[in-house]
Scaffold this motif. Structure first.
Motif, PDB file in Angstrom:
ATOM      1  N   VAL A 185       0.843  -1.189   0.000  1.00 38.06           N
ATOM      2  CA  VAL A 185       0.000   0.000   0.000  1.00 38.06           C
ATOM      3  C   VAL A 185       0.879   1.240   0.000  1.00 38.06           C
ATOM      4  N   SER A 186       0.724   2.084  -1.028  1.00 38.38           N
ATOM      5  CA  SER A 186       1.480   3.337  -1.125  1.00 38.38           C
ATOM      6  C   SER A 186       0.627   4.485  -0.610  1.00 38.38           C
ATOM      7  N   LEU A 187       1.243   5.343   0.177  1.00 39.89           N
ATOM      8  CA  LEU A 187       0.543   6.469   0.789  1.00 39.89           C
ATOM      9  C   LEU A 187       1.277   7.761   0.484  1.00 39.89           C
ATOM     10  N   SER A 188       0.526   8.833   0.329  1.00 43.49           N
ATOM     11  CA  SER A 188       1.123  10.155   0.155  1.00 43.49           C
ATOM     12  C   SER A 188       0.982  10.937   1.460  1.00 43.49           C
ATOM     13  N   ALA A 189       1.696  12.030   1.556  1.00 40.26           N
ATOM     14  CA  ALA A 189       1.750  12.804   2.796  1.00 40.26           C
ATOM     15  C   ALA A 189       0.339  13.165   3.280  1.00 40.26           C
ATOM     16  N   GLY A 190       0.054  12.824   4.536  1.00 36.57           N
ATOM     17  CA  GLY A 190      -1.226  13.152   5.140  1.00 36.57           C
ATOM     18  C   GLY A 190      -2.376  12.275   4.710  1.00 36.57           C
ATOM     19  N   GLU A 191      -2.128  11.289   3.841  1.00 32.62           N
ATOM     20  CA  GLU A 191      -3.223  10.463   3.330  1.00 32.62           C
ATOM     21  C   GLU A 191      -3.708   9.468   4.386  1.00 32.62           C
ATOM     22  N   THR A 192      -5.016   9.284   4.411  1.00 34.73           N
ATOM     23  CA  THR A 192      -5.629   8.231   5.208  1.00 34.73           C
ATOM     24  C   THR A 192      -6.394   7.317   4.265  1.00 34.73           C
ATOM     25  N   ALA A 193      -6.083   6.027   4.308  1.00 38.61           N
ATOM     26  CA  ALA A 193      -6.720   5.059   3.409  1.00 38.61           C
ATOM     27  C   ALA A 193      -7.598   4.112   4.208  1.00 38.61           C
ATOM     28  N   LEU A 220      -0.724   8.036   7.118  1.00 44.32           N
ATOM     29  CA  LEU A 220       0.702   8.370   7.022  1.00 44.32           C
ATOM     30  C   LEU A 220       0.984   9.642   7.801  1.00 44.32           C
ATOM     31  N   GLY A 221       1.882   9.541   8.781  1.00 47.57           N
ATOM     32  CA  GLY A 221       2.324  10.695   9.535  1.00 47.57           C
ATOM     33  C   GLY A 221       3.666  11.183   9.030  1.00 47.57           C
ATOM     34  N   THR A 222       4.505  11.642   9.938  1.00 44.73           N
ATOM     35  CA  THR A 222       5.836  12.107   9.568  1.00 44.73           C
ATOM     36  C   THR A 222       6.701  10.931   9.138  1.00 44.73           C
ATOM     37  N   ILE A 223       7.310  11.045   7.982  1.00 49.88           N
ATOM     38  CA  ILE A 223       8.148   9.970   7.464  1.00 49.88           C
ATOM     39  C   ILE A 223       9.465   9.938   8.235  1.00 49.88           C
ATOM     40  N   ILE A 224       9.801   8.760   8.748  1.00 46.59           N
ATOM     41  CA  ILE A 224      11.048   8.573   9.489  1.00 46.59           C
ATOM     42  C   ILE A 224      11.988   7.733   8.642  1.00 46.59           C
ATOM     43  N   GLU A 225      13.117   8.309   8.301  1.00 45.36           N
ATOM     44  CA  GLU A 225      14.110   7.579   7.515  1.00 45.36           C
ATOM     45  C   GLU A 225      14.786   6.542   8.405  1.00 45.36           C
ATOM     46  N   THR A 226      14.923   5.337   7.894  1.00 49.50           N
ATOM     47  CA  THR A 226      15.557   4.256   8.645  1.00 49.50           C
ATOM     48  C   THR A 226      17.013   4.161   8.259  1.00 49.50           C
ATOM     49  N   ASN A 227      17.901   4.203   9.264  1.00 48.56           N
ATOM     50  CA  ASN A 227      19.346   4.108   9.009  1.00 48.56           C
ATOM     51  C   ASN A 227      19.754   2.644   8.991  1.00 48.56           C
ATOM     52  N   THR A 228      20.187   2.172   7.847  1.00 43.97           N
ATOM     53  CA  THR A 228      20.618   0.775   7.716  1.00 43.97           C
ATOM     54  C   THR A 228      22.128   0.644   7.637  1.00 43.97           C
ATOM     55  N   ASN A 229      22.858   1.733   7.925  1.00 44.07           N
ATOM     56  CA  ASN A 229      24.320   1.687   7.790  1.00 44.07           C
ATOM     57  C   ASN A 229      25.028   1.255   9.060  1.00 44.07           C
ATOM     58  N   ASP A 230      24.252   0.921  10.120  1.00 43.35           N
ATOM     59  CA  ASP A 230      24.877   0.543  11.380  1.00 43.35           C
ATOM     60  C   ASP A 230      24.906  -0.964  11.578  1.00 43.35           C
TER      61      ASP A 230
END
Length: 576
Positions: free
Chosen positions: A329-337, A359-369
């Motif tokens: 499921v793809s969501l755009s900013a502020g979208e409620t499905a 969809l709330g604030t997008i949190i980037e996930t750090n995978t470099n650790d």
């Protein structure tokens, strides 16, 4: 003629009823509607008409591929042919089906009856003669089409608990004879009353900007109210643009509390079906794809069964039907499905989950650790790993999702190091060859095995030598190590010894153990002639006295050989 017409009308009505059960919702249009024959087969065992496991129940590395029919916790119940036809195959093996019969029917279907204790006399005599001809207790026989014809309801065997069975029951399957795909028998109107919709326990949410193996899903318990399941508050808040879902759900039948597998599930976004799976028409060459239908990592770590409603990127065929989203499921900013999930059984009973995803604030996930990260492996590609001491490659169709590969070297005895090749929390569909450089003498090359271990589980395979490298193939990650095996199998008689008067014995039993677990062969010879010992569940080898052993003095020779050729031979003199 009237009887035939009445039966056709009855079948037509049942088929129409099944279609009507599904036609009230979009699921009938999204997933295939089956048109299997109704009332063609009778119940295959003369016992209470109940099941303890259904088609599609989730098992380790495979779906349960048929019905486990109750035998009232007893063996030797009469097993009967579910319809007219002929016995096409017979299988005898220590694990798996144990002793099994395959019957081909005029309607293009095959029925299978497994975990049997014995065959009916004429068939048993034929199988025994073939075992002696092949000098092997384990056989897989193709029978001439007209040799063993059967009528519907005819006695064919006694039920048991042979092979991989954990208790007395009859394992029963229906297959498409031409394709050998296994069909869901409960779509054929067997007498199992079912007015109970599936029970849904929880829903899991995944960040699909990441691999499913590189995260822990967020899990929500579900509450049931007014005919619908929902998470608390009815809204799931997410912080990523792409999400997918999985559910824990079980099916039950009227009068039974067993947690069986569900038949199908469909995910809707804003009332449009976007993805679903249906458990029917699965081949044994496909059943391991269960590991792409479930959250394998969660289950491997001791968690719940969770069935994905999206198709993982390395699963290109099988039980799913999706739109272009593959169930993500793809969501755009502020979208409620608005999302809905329908979970159904073969009888049209349906449960629904309804909720909103926001969809709330997008949190980037750090995978470099990630520590000890060597490289990322991807599905749909040949993935190769090589060092100076160990190497392997994964075939193109081996993976379902990407992951960051971990590698570590642990020092072993006499320089034979142990190599950690990731962990088994990532499943592998196909066998893959692992090669380790060894420092054994040339005289020992034929005695080398490769051990794959993780926790208490151990797998041994003979390692083939080539130019300093030893190679064996596996289907799981873990710890890999070369070992020299020069210890022959241990053969232990049970209540039998040299010089015994065996007149009062009904059978002779030997247990055989080996450091590398699996034997290459076990053979027994009575006065120089091969003698049939059974080997149910791979534990004991048993000969039941029959016409092959007459009265008088005899010599019994036992020869046990392990996978690298270490051999134990024992001889016993006895009288009968």
């Amino acid at each position: 003629m009237r009887r035939r017409s009445a039966k056709l009308i009855k079948n037509f009505i049942v088929c129409g009823l099944l279609l009507a059960l599904g036609s009230g919702n979009v699921s009938a249009q999204f997933l295939p509607v089956k048109n299997y024959p109704q009332n063609y087969f009778v119940w295959p065992i003369q016992a209470t008409k109940q099941i303890v496991a259904n088609f599609g129940e989730l098992r380790n590395n495979h779906y349960h591929m048929g019905l486990d029919c109750r035998s009232e916790q007893a063996v030797n119940k009469n097993v009967v042919a579910a319809a007219e036809g002929y016995i096409a195959k017979v299988k005898v093996e220590p694990w798996g089906f144990g002793q099994a019969i395959y019957i081909n029917h005029p309607n293009g279907m095959t029925t299978l009856y497994a975990h049997l204790n014995s065959f009916y006399n004429e068939l048993d005599d034929y199988v025994k003669a073939e075992q002696y001809r092949q000098q092997s207790w384990a056989v897989y026989l193709d029978l001439p089409p007209n040799k063993f014809k059967v009528k519907q309801g005819q006695f064919i065997a006694k039920s048991g608990s042979t092979g991989g069975s954990m208790g007395p029951h009859l394992h029963f399957e229906v297959r498409d004879t031409k394709t050998d795909k296994v069909l869901n028998p409960l779509l054929m109107n067997f007498p199992i009353p079912d007015r109970v919709p599936p029970r849904v326990l929880r829903i899991a949410v995944y960040d699909r900007c990441l691999s499913t193996y590189e995260q822990t899903p967020k899990i929500y318990s579900l509450a049931y109210s007014n005919g619908t399941y929902a998470p608390a508050g009815g809204v799931i808040n997410v912080n990523t643009e792409k999400v997918s879902f999985a559910i824990t759900a079980y099916d039950q039948y009227t009068g039974s509390t067993n947690n069986n597998g569900i038949y199908q599930a469909i995910l809707y976004k804003n009332d449009k079906p976007i993805s679903g799976f249906q458990l029917d028409s699965i081949g044994y060459d496909e059943t391991r794809y269960l590991n792409a239908n479930i959250d394998y990592k969660t289950r491997a770590n001791g968690g719940s069964w969770l069935q994905h409603l999206s198709k993982l990127p390395g699963y290109n065929t099988g039980v799913y039907k999706t739109d272009e989203s593959n169930g993500v499921v793809s969501l755009s900013a502020g979208e409620t499905a608005d999302l809905k999930i329908e979970v159904g059984d073969p009888n049209g009973n349906t449960s629904r989950i309804a909720f909103k995803v926001k969809l709330g604030t997008i949190i980037e996930t750090n995978t470099n650790d990630v520590t000890d990260k060597a490289k990322t492996f991807h599905p749909g590609f040949i993935n190769i790993f090589e060092t100076k001491d160990v190497r392997f490659y994964l075939p193109e169709m081996a993976l379902y999702d990407s992951f960051s590969f971990r590698y570590k070297v642990l020092e072993g005895v006499a320089g034979n190091n142990k190599y950690q090749l990731h962990t088994p929390i990532v499943p592998v569909q196909t066998y893959f060859p692992v090669s380790i450089k060894g420092n054994f003498s040339m005289a020992d090359t034929g005695k080398i095995v490769m051990l794959r271990s993780y926790g208490a589980k151990k797998d041994f395979y003979k390692a083939l030598y080539n130019d300093g490298w030893y190679t064996a193939s596996f289907r799981e990650f873990g710890y890999f190590q070369l070992l020299k095996d020069d210890t022959p199998p241990v053969v232990t008689p049970r209540g039998f010894y040299n010089g015994i008067n065996a007149s009062k014995l009904r059978s002779i039993t030997f247990s055989v153990t080996d450091d590398s677990e699996d034997l290459e062969s076990f053979n027994a010879y009575l006065d120089g002639e091969w003698l049939r010992f059974s080997n149910d569940k791979g534990v004991n080898y048993i000969y039941t006295f029959d016409e092959k052993c007459s009265s008088g003095s005899h010599e019994l020779e036992i020869v046990a050989v392990d996978m690298v050729g270490n051999t134990t031979t024992k001889k016993y003199s006895f009288t009968r």
